[in-house]
Motif scaffolding. Structure first.
Motif: not given
Lengths: 334, 532
Positions: A154, A158, A164-167, A171, A200, A280-283
């Motif tokens: 991340q 990110a 890349t997207p964060l989580q 979108a 992505s 959990a980390v990447f929602d």
């Protein structure tokens, strides 16, 4: 024929296996000293209010009666409702399972597609610099905690690079779901923008999940290939003058892959369990957090629903592994 | 043995080249994708919430973590706002209380509409309270003792009358929890007498400032501004709000820093607050909240039923070390059972200090040495575990053995109601459910609530008498004095180990303004917020 018998045999055992799973999980979840009714009733509920709610929910009955009622309901396709939300468990699972399955399947595919050739190359080039580098990478893959790796990815991809997207899984809210498999949905919609957006969002979680899986596949493929190329039949084929690429990619790899495919089946199960952290980390709106939350809240029906679905997936994956074995090594299916 | 010298060098070379080209392509491709922070484009405020929204039913849950949908999608007759909290008229335009304190009559304002355009009427309020009482969930316990089913009347379309079983000084403070649902709409979706629970768990029947657009228990919810809300809108407002479940704290913080999220919960660890303060995108608002952290002592069991031992416990906790070192001074010392900033909190209460010599002195006064005690903590809530460890360390220095038991909240919640299973000491928080001193000292130390809301088995006739008077009289001065005195007695008795009152550090996107923090709504009422 043997393959058909194997499939029927496995399907036959599916029922008692799931039944056993239900009995064990149900009993354990009901005998631990948690009181979800007090939790549902809230901090301010009196003992009388809690007991009234317990009766209303049918949780005042002995465990064996509750178990019997549950089994009867499940046989009729009813997974019950959540103690907390009264939402049908089947709906909750259906909303989350595709997200976890899509992530897991893509991770397994990525790790297999990259891992098997790397394993072969590593074996063929054994003790070369490439082999050493791959060994360092694969050992790291097995040793690094996925939680830590996920955060590092991340921060780098990110936050620093902005690649890349964060989580999240997509979108915004994403396409209105038909199947829940966004890759499939976006392909069906022929919408390249949504497809690319989904891809992505998938890159970092897939990298995190695939890295240790890839490490395992590389190690097993390498070991399998090394064992195979030292066999007498390879010596014979070499003596017969068969082209080298045919020996390696047709005969050696086929024999070497038996162990790898077995591992891929196990990895699939491990990834579904391991997805909890990555989700959990990447929602990632999958089953992982739902399962953890259900356990922490002792939401019995949710725990049972998740367990049954996981059990069925695990059995189906292992059955698939047996079928693939049959194709790789036809002797097994004769 | 065959020496395999036929490694596919050509293949390797091609693979390397393909990999290099592929990676470059992916990097270029990704960099060219404009990651839509669609929030900014559409004037949507995205809030990253640590708890999952597993229901949209305003009467199903009553916790702080999921308060957002209750206060943004629904209205009550009254509403708590600002800090210190003020109880304001909301759906009601006026109210009257009968002289005997039993009859509360509310007049609803004209023009309040539900999201489907129908008018909010007194019958909807009656249906809502009946639904709360029948479901026995969420805030129901607040009303079960004071309101009988069938006793609430709609006198006309605009007037609703609550008839209490006995006078209750805290009833008004709990009225905001009666979130009014559209009775006709919910009734249409009732199945087998479920009061529409299955339907309302995923749908909206409110009149609040925002109306539900989408709900996914795995993600959260989206809601659009309700243009016809009775409160009206100024020149600046949000078009939509989105509350998204993001359980991992690091992901919430990175999302705030990146600008993907515009707000998040205000109770993050201090190291994360420091990270957020350095971000160009984030402002951190600071408010003293009303959420005390304390050690519940089981006063009903030996050796804790000896005041000397309780005082030894109170002097064995390193308050400064916990507040200043472990929590980096991010909370305020709170020496009693009432938050410092609520009316009725005793102003001159000094509280206990970390003083092992005093603790030893109290131990020496005991008739026999104390046994090994259990210290409970909430699994997954690091602060409770840290406090338990600190307590254990302090006790070890005065020769008292202890064992830490960390268990998940449903287990702890069950044990807290059982005199035999309750821990000797248990660290946890007491949040604001209604902004009245009774929420703390009146619930935690009332002898009549032992085993239910009084989990310390503390009983003191003088305290009971003070609390019962405060719970029934409408004389504010008497109530204030009684709660202050009761809190002082409990603190002097070392009825608990009172540690701190929480500060709220709300991380907010720099472009967003208009926030109004209230401890009850946890700073999540969005109708006042807008982007500059």
């Amino acid at each position: 024929m043997k393959l058909l018998v194997l499939i029927l045999n496995r399907l036959f055992w599916l029922v008692p296996t799931i039944l056993g799973l239900i009995v064990i999980t149900f009993t354990i979840s009901h005998v631990i000293p948690a009181d979800p009714v007090a939790f549902v009733a809230g901090d301010n509920a009196t003992a009388e209010q809690i007991e009234a709610l317990r009766k209303q929910l049918g949780l005042d009955q002995p465990v064996h009666i509750q178990l019997w009622r549950y089994i009867v309901a499940v046989v009729q396709g009813d997974f019950g409702v959540s103690l907390y939300t009264l939402r049908p468990i089947a709906d909750d699972l259906a909303g989350r399972l595709p997200a976890t399955l899509e992530l897991t399947i893509v991770s397994v595919l990525v790790s297999a597609v990259i891992g098997i050739p790397l394993g072969v190359i590593s074996a063929l080039e054994r003790n070369s610099i490439l082999d050493h580098v791959l060994r360092i990478i694969t050992v790291s893959g097995l040793a690094i905690a996925s939680f830590w790796l996920a955060i590092l990815f991340q921060l780098l991809f990110a936050m620093e690079l902005g690649w890349t997207p964060l989580q999240g899984r997509v979108a915004g809210w994403g396409p209105d779901v038909v199947t829940g498999f966004f890759l499939v949905v976006s392909l069906l919609m022929a919408d390249a923008e949504v497809f690319w957006d989904v891809v992505s969002h998938m890159i970092l979680p897939v990298m995190t999940l695939a890295f240790p899986a890839l490490a395992t596949i590389v190690r097993f493929t390498r070991a399998g290939v090394l064992e195979a190329i030292n066999s007498n039949y390879v010596m014979y084929e070499e003596a017969m003058g068969l082209p080298r690429r045919v020996i390696v990619w047709k005969y050696v790899l086929r024999n070497a892959l038996i162990g790898t495919v077995t591992q891929i089946g196990l990895i699939f199960g491990i990834l579904i369990a391991g997805a909890v952290v990555v989700e959990a980390v990447f929602d990632w709106p999958g089953l992982g957090y739902y399962a953890v939350q259900s356990i922490l809240q002792s939401d019995y029906n949710a725990i049972m629903g998740f367990t049954i679905v996981s059990g069925v997936i695990f059995i189906v994956v292992n059955l698939s592994v047996d079928i693939v074995h049959g194709f790789i090594d036809p002797r097994e299916s004769r | 043995m065959i020496h395999l010298s036929y490694g596919p060098r050509g293949v390797l070379h091609k693979l390397r080249r393909a990999a290099a080209v592929g990676l470059t392509g992916i990097a270029v491709g990704l960099a060219s994708v404009a990651m839509p922070t669609d929030a900014e484009a559409k004037n949507t405020f995205i809030f990253a919430n640590s708890s999952a929204y597993d229901t949209m039913d305003p009467h199903a849950v009553f916790d702080v973590g999921r308060v957002a949908y209750r206060i943004n999608l629904y209205d009550g007759l009254m509403r708590w706002e600002d800090n210190p909290p003020e109880l304001n008229l909301w759906l009601a335009e006026s109210y009257e209380i009968s002289a005997d304190g039993l009859k509360y009559t509310f007049k609803l304002r004209d023009g309040a509409l539900f999201h489907d355009g129908t008018a909010v009427e007194a019958s909807d309020v009656v249906y809502s309270i009946e639904r709360i009482l029948a479901l026995k969930k969420g805030a129901s316990a607040l009303f079960q003792d004071s309101i009988a089913s069938g006793s609430t009347k709609a006198l006309d379309k605009q007037t609703v009358e609550f008839n209490l079983n006995s006078p209750s000084a805290i009833f008004m403070a709990t009225v905001p929890e009666i979130h009014v649902v559209n009775a006709d709409l919910v009734k249409k979706h009732e199945v087998d007498g479920d009061w529409g629970s299955a339907w309302l768990s995923s749908n909206d029947a409110g009149s609040g400032s925002f109306m539900l657009k989408r709900f996914d228990p795995a993600k959260g919810f989206q809601a659009d501004r309700f243009a016809d809300h009775f409160m009206g809108w100024g020149d600046k407002y949000l078009d939509a709000i989105e509350f998204r479940t993001v359980v991992e704290i690091n992901s919430r913080v990175l999302g705030l820093m990146k600008g993907d999220f515009h707000g998040s919960d205000g109770y993050m660890p201090q190291d994360q607050i420091i990270r957020l303060r350095k971000s160009d995108n984030v402002d951190v608002l600071e408010q003293e909240s009303m959420r005390i952290f304390y050690g519940v002592i089981h006063n009903g069991r030996s050796p804790m039923n000896d005041i000397n031992f309780r005082k030894a416990l109170a002097h064995s906790f390193d308050y400064d070390g916990f507040i200043n070192d472990i929590l980096s001074g991010s909370v305020a010392r709170n020496p009693g059972p009432l938050p410092n900033n609520i009316w009725g909190a005793p102003k001159d209460l000094e509280g206990y200090t970390f003083d092992l010599e005093k603790a030893k002195g109290y131990l020496a006064k005991m008739k026999e040495p104390p046994r090994k005690i259990t210290i409970g903590a909430l699994a997954g809530y690091g602060q409770t575990e840290q406090a338990a460890a600190l307590m254990q360390n302090g006790l070890a220095k005065i020769g008292v053995e202890s064992e830490i038991v960390s268990e998940p909240w449903p287990v702890v919640s069950g044990k807290m109601r059982d005199e035999q299973q309750m821990y000797d000491v248990l660290f946890l928080w007491k949040s604001t459910y209604y902004a009245d001193p009774n929420n703390w000292v009146g619930e935690m130390y009332d002898g009549a609530k032992i085993g239910t809301r009084n989990n310390s088995w503390y009983q003191n006739p003088e305290v009971d008498s003070l609390l019962h008077e405060a719970q029934t009289t409408t004389d504010h001065a008497v109530r204030e004095a009684n709660y202050a005195k009761a809190a002082t007695i409990v603190a002097n008795d070392a009825g608990g180990i009172f540690i701190y009152n929480t500060k709220w550090f709300g991380p907010i996107n720099k472009k967003a303004t208009g926030f109004r923090f209230c401890p009850i709504g946890n700073g999540q009422e969005m109708r006042w917020v807008h982007f500059d």
